[in-house]
Every structure is written in structure tokens, then in C-alpha cells.
Design an enzyme around this catalytic site. Structure first.
Site, PDB file in Angstrom:
ATOM      1  N   ASP A   1       0.817  -1.216   0.000  1.00 27.15           N
ATOM      2  CA  ASP A   1       0.000   0.000   0.000  1.00 27.15           C
ATOM      3  C   ASP A   1       0.851   1.267   0.000  1.00 27.15           C
ATOM      4  O   ASP A   1       0.635   2.175   0.808  1.00 27.15           O
ATOM      5  CB  ASP A   1      -0.941   0.014   1.224  1.00 27.15           C
ATOM      6  CG  ASP A   1      -1.687  -1.293   1.402  1.00 27.15           C
ATOM      7  OD1 ASP A   1      -2.131  -1.861   0.386  1.00 27.15           O
ATOM      8  OD2 ASP A   1      -1.825  -1.747   2.551  1.00 27.15           O
TER       9      ASP A   1
ATOM     10  N   GLU B   1     -11.292   0.129  -3.273  1.00 25.29           N
ATOM     11  CA  GLU B   1     -10.603   0.629  -2.081  1.00 25.29           C
ATOM     12  C   GLU B   1      -9.397   1.434  -2.511  1.00 25.29           C
ATOM     13  O   GLU B   1      -9.137   1.638  -3.695  1.00 25.29           O
ATOM     14  CB  GLU B   1     -10.169  -0.545  -1.190  1.00 25.29           C
ATOM     15  CG  GLU B   1      -9.246  -1.531  -1.888  1.00 25.29           C
ATOM     16  CD  GLU B   1      -9.025  -2.813  -1.110  1.00 25.29           C
ATOM     17  OE1 GLU B   1      -9.620  -2.962  -0.028  1.00 25.29           O
ATOM     18  OE2 GLU B   1      -8.263  -3.664  -1.581  1.00 25.29           O
TER      19      GLU B   1
END
Length: 861
Positions: A48, A208
Site C-alpha cells: 500500500d 478501495e
């Protein structure tokens, strides 16, 4: 089209500040390279990624889940070479990791810079917590206490617009779509608007990881879809308003490997965009590298790719939305920081930045001050199996498939359950422990424990004495190998296990593997600490072959490989990671005489190593003959086998013979007969019973000893190796996985097809050219009433055209003892390794005792 930097407005909140706000401790090394780089740019668990720029300095953060401190902050000058400079969440008050699931903790941070301040916003996925941000003016220093946000969802991101407004965008969060947004007060975190729906994505699962950008008057909303697995992707939409409606890119997804199964990189997605100081555009994103099919254990890592803009204003990642491990593209001028030392001497007052603990480990459980220059761990009642409490484990990311992890530990356990050593950890249910503990007899022992789901097993133990112990783990893409040593002594193999049982696909986790020291009292506090003097972690490719092996390799024909214990082990480890080498330590009481000369051929000396048992003889003798397709190998590789036979009461001798690239057949059988004659000539001096001499050979050596026993009393094979008045007869033969014939039609056809022509090279001609010699070199040809008894020990792997069964039947027909045994679940060459050696040596010993009884007993025919 390339968008010039001057036209980019408030991209990622970078306000064109021309100098970094923090002084970096280590200056990068500028090179002249401006093209090409290797992915990943941050190896090991670094998922991420989010990036921002301040002038020509770049800062990046990644997720940390259940590890503390949280959210590492990396710095770079070129987007390729990154150095960890600190953590955004370095205090337990910032990061209470309580009542976690194994995938809880910190999810998907975003870093942004605005008006002299860095902001990091993230999700704390644990009971009673949600989204928050921290801020600082020095990303390498301390960050603020968390400022809570009342917008739910995950993967929050901040966008600073050019009108002064700040937007918080999340995946989910109490709105009608999967991506939600509100305006917030960046000083207080309070919402200034309702939480509004933005976009559901393109239809992929799990929308997301949103990020909002403004480029040339358009607001671009980029998200991840497909879940952070093999179907992962990145999609993008745009609008003239930050609230939408958003028009999806007709060429979505802009990044994915879901249809690129041949790539060693999978799961690409969860990206962030950056405009570099030279006007070029780039994206950082996560991906993972399976070590075996559908199994990755290093975790999701950070990758980099260039980005361009289409004529109609859509981003294009690396031309087609895929990447490669080697990226041959133009880059920023590359500036690599000085390499970090491989060894941590634990000489600083604080743990180095790469170290982490699981959850909020009490700081009283470890110390760098109580024994200066050592890391002291104080084991608690908690073990690595605990799903909620913090184990006493200090770990760092495994960054490389091939690496070497070594430490030296001082640990003297007093009570049962006290354990310390090295751990390879994916999570509480999947980890490997390699350590020292108190054994059942009261002393210390080294042990290896596997935790695989609900299975807990100690697979190996070894009693050890007092003193410092070095523990070593060698990692390969598919296996871990464990070994230990005392002081500066040699390492002893202790087994291995597959990496795939720590993979995300098996262990069900978002993390990657961490490695490091641990200690536990298993149910109560340990009564003594475990002290670690140093810790080495370094990338190590397959270790080079030793000088002797390399020298021999140079003499072999193209395509042939040296046969040694090391090369055999390398060939086995992929399918048999648990194998261990035999010990090369001389057993107590055994006497060794090495490099004795048993024959001369001009100036050429023929050598053997001899191992004598304890006690008074005369003893039966056994020669051991190595394999290697008659073209490679060394007699010393069978020395551990010989030492064990010596421990069982035999004078055991490993014999050198001339290989086929030095001399053709029958030189090899003549050498063996010369060695037997030499033993008889020196029987009294060596305490050998001349009437009880046997031969054991493996692979090509098995063929030679079978030929040796079959030709008992045949003068044609004696040669001129000396001691001619002594007999070369052997009383027993054991052929381990060696051929009994060259002239089986299948064997001949196999030789023709190749790629190996070992028989032809041994004999000096093909079957068509030297049919009679091929027949003469076949043991089965010579079976007669004087032939020795033979035990054939076979691997369970099918090796056709050997005619062992046929030779055994011919011997039995003459009333000569012959047996065939198969060692279960074995490859060739099983006899060189545990766990198969013990059963092999048991069969050898039993057959020798049966066919070479003590004096006064007549051997069976």
C-alpha cells in the site's frame, strides 16, 4: 501527451517547495545512471505505498498491520533507491495494538505534504479505533498524536485543493457507494460536510485505496479493485468537480497483471501517482512475487513504473499497464544511499530502524543496555502462537528470496519451557522456530519447531553442551535451511522446510515474513535472559562452488556437472527440503589415516582414506567407492559413510579411482582390485582380517563393486597396481543404486539419445564400436560360482535398464546370497543424506555381518 510541471496544480498537495524540510543523516551517492532499474524498489513487506514530493526529495510510507513501530517513512532522491528514515507511529500512545486479529492494525496509509507540514492518514483496524492522521514538519523525527476522524471506511487519503479546501476520501464510510468523501478541517479533523458518495468503480470486487488528484482542471479519482490478490487492478475516473460525477477511463484498468500469469510479478494495484521534479510522471504500487506456484511469502512489496498521459488526458502506466522485474526506461539521475551494514552489533542505544516487534511488546522485555553490545531478550509466558498478546520477538522483514540470517546467542535455560533462538514468522499460526531449550535429560538441546495452522511439531533435536551457539538460516525461494555451530566451528545441518507454508495463500494474511530473535518461558516468565551478540542479514545468491569443484568442473565435457555432496544437495532441496548432510566430524575413538598411497602408475599416486575402529582387531574391512558417472566425484565424499562403518567395528576405506577423462575402462576396476591387494598386504599393520574384506559402492561406484565381486579370481582384471602376490577377492558386495549391466537394450538406446554418454566415455567407444567391451564391463556377464554375495540397495525412484533383479537371480541360482531392498521415498543419491542414511547403513551392516561372519563361522553361499 506529457503535462509540463508548471501546469500541474496542487498535485498531491506539493506546493512547489524547493528544499527538504528535514536534514537527512546520510547523503546519497550520485551516479551518472539515468536509465533502467529493478523492481521491486522496496523489497520485503512494503504494501500500500503512498508517496509525496518536496522539491527533489521524495517520501514514501507503507502499511505495517500488527507490527510496531508503525508506518515506516522512506526517503529517496530518485524514486528508485529508498532509505528508511523513521516511523510515523513510534509511540504506543499513537498506536495501541490491542485485541487484534492477525490482519488487524495499520491499513493503507497516505502521505501528503502541504504548506511546510507532512500529513499521514491511515486506518487502525482494531477494536474501538478507525481512521486518523498525524503530522510533522520533520518526517524523520517525531510525529504528532493522532487526530481522530469520524468518517468510517478504510484506506483514507487526503487531498489539498488549490482553494484551500481539504478532502478526506475513503473506501467505504457510511455513504451510498464504495468510495466516499467529505471535506474536513485539517487542523482539527472535524468534518465540514456530509459524507458523500463518489464512485463504485468499474465492477471489480473490493473498491478501495482511493486517491484524488487535480491535473489540468480535472479531478482524477484513482482506486484499487479486484482485492489485493491475483485479480488486483487499478482503475481511474475523472470529473470537473471533486464531488463528481466521475467519468471512468474507457481504457480501465490502467494497471493489472490479472491476465499476465507468466509474469513473476502478480497482484499489482493500490497505486499512488507522483509528478517528479523534472516533469516526468511515475506511479508506486504494490505487487507480490510468488516463489512457487500460487504462493508468495515475502509479502506485498513496493514497485515503480513510469506514467505518461494520452492525448485525451488519461494516465498510461508503462505503455500497457504491466511491468517487468527489469525496467529499461529513462529515470531520474540515480542516487543510491550507502549500503546498510549486513551486521547489527547491537552497539547503539536504540534498536535500528528495520527492527519491529509484534503488537505493543513491553519495553522491559528487551534491553541494549543491561549487557552492552548485546540484545537481551527476557522471555515471557507468551509464545509465538499467541493470537493477541505480544510475544518476545524482535524481527525484521525478509527482503530477499536468497539470503543468510545468522546470530550468536548466549542462552543457558534452567527450566523446561525456556526457549530462545531465531524465528521465521508469518503470523501466530504459521511460523518456524529454530532455537535452544532445556532438554528432557536436563542439558541443552537445539530444536526445530514448525507451526503450520493447527499443527505444532518439533521435527529435530540435538543435545549440545554449554557455550555460545551460532544459529543460521539460509533462505531460498522455495525452502529454508537451518544449521548451527559452536563458537567458530563448522555449521551442522539441521534440516529444512518449504517456504510455501508461510505464504499468504496458505497462512491467510496480509503480512510478509519477518525474521529475528525470540525468547519465551512457555507459560511463565523465563528465569534467565537470552543474549544475542550480533545479527547478520544479507542477500546471498547460491553460494559459489569451492575451488576444487570449480577446477574439476572445468575438466568436464559440456553439459556435465561435478558430482559432490554439495551439488547433490542442490539438486535435492527443491523436492526434499528436509534433507541434511551427514556429519563430517570424526566420531570419538575412531582413528583416521588420510591420503594413504595404495598404488603408483608412473608418477601418478592413487590415494585412500582409512578409518580404524576402537578396540583390538583384527577387524573386517570395507572399501567404499563413490559415484559420479565414472567421470566425476571424489572418494572423500564417502568419508562420513566410512566413519559410521568404523564406529560399527569395520576398518572402512574410501578409495580413489581413475576417472574416465583420465583413463578408460578397465582402469577403474583395476584400481579397486589394487586397493584390495594393498589392504591384504598391510593387513597386520592395519589390524585387518584379510579373510573378511567387502566392498560398498554407490551409483557408478555400485557398478564397480558389483564388477569387482563378480570377477573374483579372474586375472584378466588385476592390472599392474602392485602387490600382485596378494588376492583381490572380496567376500561381500553392496551395490547402492548402481547398474549391473551396460548391454540392456534400453540402456543402449538411452545412451544413444543422450544428453549424457557416460558409458561411451568410460569405455572409449559406443556400443556399436566396442560391443565386446561393453559386455565385459557389465557385472552380470561374469557371475560365476566364485562371485561374491551381493546386496542391491535401490532408491524408490524408477531407474530402468539396470538388470539388478536379473543379476540377483543368477547369483541365487548358483547358491550365492543375494538380496534386493528398496529404501522408501528416496531419490538418487539418497545414501549421502539424512533421513535415509540410517536405514541404508542398517541394511549394509546386517548384510556384511551375514556374509562375513566372525572367524570360525563359514559364510553362507
Amino acid at each position: 501527451m506529457r503535462l509540463p510541471a508548471a501546469r500541474v496544480i496542487f498535485f498531491l498537495g506539493v506546493c512547489w517547495v524547493q528544499a527538504s524540510v528535514c536534514a537527512l543523516a546520510q547523503s546519497p551517492i550520485t551516479t551518472s545512471v539515468s536509465t533502467g532499474f529493478d523492481n521491486p524498489v522496496i523489497a520485503g513487506m512494503a504494501p500500500d505505498p503512498s508517496v509525496c514530493r518536496v522539491g527533489d526529495d521524495y517520501y514514501l510510507v507503507t502499511s505495517t498491520f500488527e507490527y510496531f513501530p508503525g508506518v515506516p517513512v522512506y526517503h529517496s532522491k530518485d524514486l528508485i533507491h529508498w532509505r528508511m528514515i523513521g516511523h510515523a507511529l513510534s509511540r504506543p500512545s499513537q498506536l495501541p495494538l490491542l485485541r487484534l486479529t492477525r490482519n488487524g492494525g495499520i491499513w493503507a496509509p497516505t502521505i501528503r505534504y502541504h504548506d511546510g507540514t507532512f500529513y499521514m492518514v491511515t486506518t487502525l483496524k482494531t477494536e474501538g479505533h478507525g481512521n486518523f492522521f498525524v503530522h510533522t514538519r520533520d518526517p524523520a523525527g517525531e510525529w504528532s498524536d493522532p487526530i481522530e476522524l469520524d468518517q468510517g471506511g478504510i484506506d483514507p487519503s487526503l487531498f489539498f485543493d488549490d482553494d484551500g479546501k481539504v478532502y478526506l476520501t475513503t473506501g467505504g464510510g457510511n455513504c451510498a457507494t464504495r468510495i466516499c468523501q467529505s471535506e474536513i478541517d485539517i487542523k482539527t479533523g472535524q468534518r465540514l460536510s456530509d459524507i458523500k458518495p463518489l464512485w463504485n468503480g468499474t465492477g471489480g470486487s473490493s473498491p478501495e485505496g482511493p486517491h484524488l488528484y487535480k491535473v489540468n482542471g480535472y479531478y482524477y479519482l484513482m482506486i484499487a479493485e479486484g482485492g489485493t490478490e491475483y485479480g488486483h487492478s487499478e482503475t481511474i475516473a475523472r470529473s470537473r468537480s471533486p464531488w463528481g460525477p466521475f467519468e471512468p477511463n474507457p481504457r480501465n484498468p490502467i494497471l493489472t497483471h490479472r491476465n499476465f500469469k507468466a509474469s513473476p510479478i502478480q497482484g499489482t494495484g493500490h497505486a499512488d501517482l507522483i509528478s517528479a521534479h523534472d516533469g516526468s510522471w511515475w506511479t508506486v504500487f504494490l505487487g507480490f512475487r510468488p516463489a512457487t506456484r500460487m504462493a508468495h511469502h515475502l509479502g506485498r512489496e513496493t514497485f515503480l513504473a513510469p506514467l505518461t498521459w494520452s492525448e485525451d488526458g488519461w494516465p498510461i502506466i508503462n505503455g500497457n499497464g504491466t511491468i517487468t522485474p527489469r525496467m529499461d526506461v529513462k529515470t531520474l539521475p540515480q542516487q543510491s544511499p550507502a549500503a546498510a551494514p549486513a551486521r547489527d552489533e547491537f552497539s547503539q542505544p536504540k534498536l535500528a530502524l528495520p527492527w519491529n516487534v509484534v503488537r505493543n511488546l513491553e519495553t522491559t522485555r528487551w534491553s541494549l543496555a543491561e549487557r552492552p553490545g548485546w540484545l537481551r531478550l527476557k522471555g515471557s509466558s507468551v509464545t509465538l502462537d499467541d493470537p493477541e498478546a505480544a510475544p518476545v520477538f524482535v524481527g525484521r522483514r525478509q527482503q530477499y528470496f536468497e539470503s543468510e540470517i545468522t546470530t550468536e546467542v548466549d542462552f543457558q535455560p534452567r527450566r523446561e519451557g525456556e526457549e530462545a533462538g531465531l524465528a521465521v514468522r508469518m503470523n501466530d499460526r504459521h511460523h518456524y522456530e529454530f532455537g535452544i531449550r532445556r532438554g528432557s535429560a536436563g542439558g541443552r538441546e537445539v530444536y526445530l519447531r514448525y507451526a503450520i495452522g493447527s499443527i505444532r511439531t518439533v521435527t529435530a533435536t540435538k543435545s549440545i553442551g554449554a557455550g555460545l551457539v551460532r544459529l543460521r538460516i539460509r533462505s531460498y525461494p522455495e525452502i529454508y535451511r537451518f544449521s548451527y555451530a559452536f563458537g567458530n566451528g563448522p555449521f551442522q545441518d539441521f534440516g529444512g522446510v518449504e517456504t510455501r507454508y508461510l505464504s499468504s495463500e496458505v497462512a491467510d494474511g496480509f503480512n510478509g515474513v519477518f525474521v529475528g530473535p525470540f525468547a519465551t518461558g512457555r507459560g511463565r516468565d523465563a528465569s534467565v535472559p537470552a543474549d544475542f551478540d550480533w545479527f547478520d542479514y544479507q542477500q546471498v545468491t547460491q553460494p559459489p562452488l569451492d575451488a576444487a569443484t570449480l577446477k574439476e568442473q572445468a575438466t568436464l565435457p559440456t553439459g556435465y556437472t561435478v558430482f559432490s555432496v554439495e551439488t547433490a544437495e542442490r539438486g535435492l532441496l527443491r523436492n526434499y527440503p528436509f534433507v541434511t548432510r551427514l556429519s563430517t566430524d570424526l566420531p570419538p575413538g575412531i582413528r583416521a589415516k588420510r591420503e594413504l598411497v595404495y598404488a603408483h602408475y608412473g608418477t601418478r599416486e592413487m590415494h585412500l582414506d582409512l578409518f580404524q575402529p576402537k578396540g583390538a582387531g583384527p577387524f573386517p574391512a570395507v572399501i567404499l567407492v563413490h559415484g559420479g558417472a565414472w567421470i566425476t566425484g571424489n572418494h572423500a565424499m564417502e568419508n562420513p559413510f566410512a566413519m559410521e562403518l568404523a564406529r560399527r567395528g569395520y576398518v572402512a576405506v574410501t578409495v580413489e579411482y581413475r576417472l574416465s577423462n583420465e583413463a578408460k575402462y578397465p582402469a577403474q576396476i583395476q584400481d579397486l582390485k589394487a586397493s584390495i591387494r594393498w589392504l591384504r598386504a598391510n593387513a597386520a599393520r592395519l589390524d585387518i582380517d584379510p579373510n573378511r574384506i567387502a566392498a560398498v559402492g554407490a551409483s557408478a561406484g555400485g557398478h564397480l563393486v558389483a564388477l569387482l565381486g563378480a570377477t573374483n579370481g579372474m586375472p584378466t582384471f588385476e592390472g599392474d597396481g602392485g602387490n600382485s602376490r596378494f588376492s583381490s577377492t572380496v567376500q561381500s558386495v553392496i551395490d547402492i543404486d548402481g547398474p549391473a549391466t551396460f548391454i540392456d537394450p534400453g540402456n543402449i538406446e538411452k545412451e544413444k539419445k543422450g544428453p549424457y554418454d557416460t558409458n561411451t566415455r568410460l569405455i572409449g567407444g559406443t556400443f556399436a564400436e566396442k560391443e565386446d567391451v561393453w559386455k565385459e564391463a557389465s557385472p552380470i556377464t561374469h557371475v560365476n560360482k566364485k562371485s561374491a554375495p551381493v546386496l542391491f540397495i535401490n532408491s524408490s525412484s524408477y531407474r530402468p535398464f539396470q538388470q539388478r533383479e536379473e543379476m540377483s537371480a543368477k547369483l541365487k541360482a548358483l547358491g550365492i546370497v543375494s538380496e534386493i531392498v528398496v529404501i522408501p521415498d528416496t531419490p538418487h543419491p539418497f545414501w549421502l543424506f539424512h533421513p535415509w542414511f540410517d536405514l541404508t547403513i542398517q541394511h549394509v551392516d546386517q548384510f556384511l555381518k551375514k556374509t562375513m561372519p566372525m572367524a570360525g563361522r563359514r559364510p553362507p553361499r
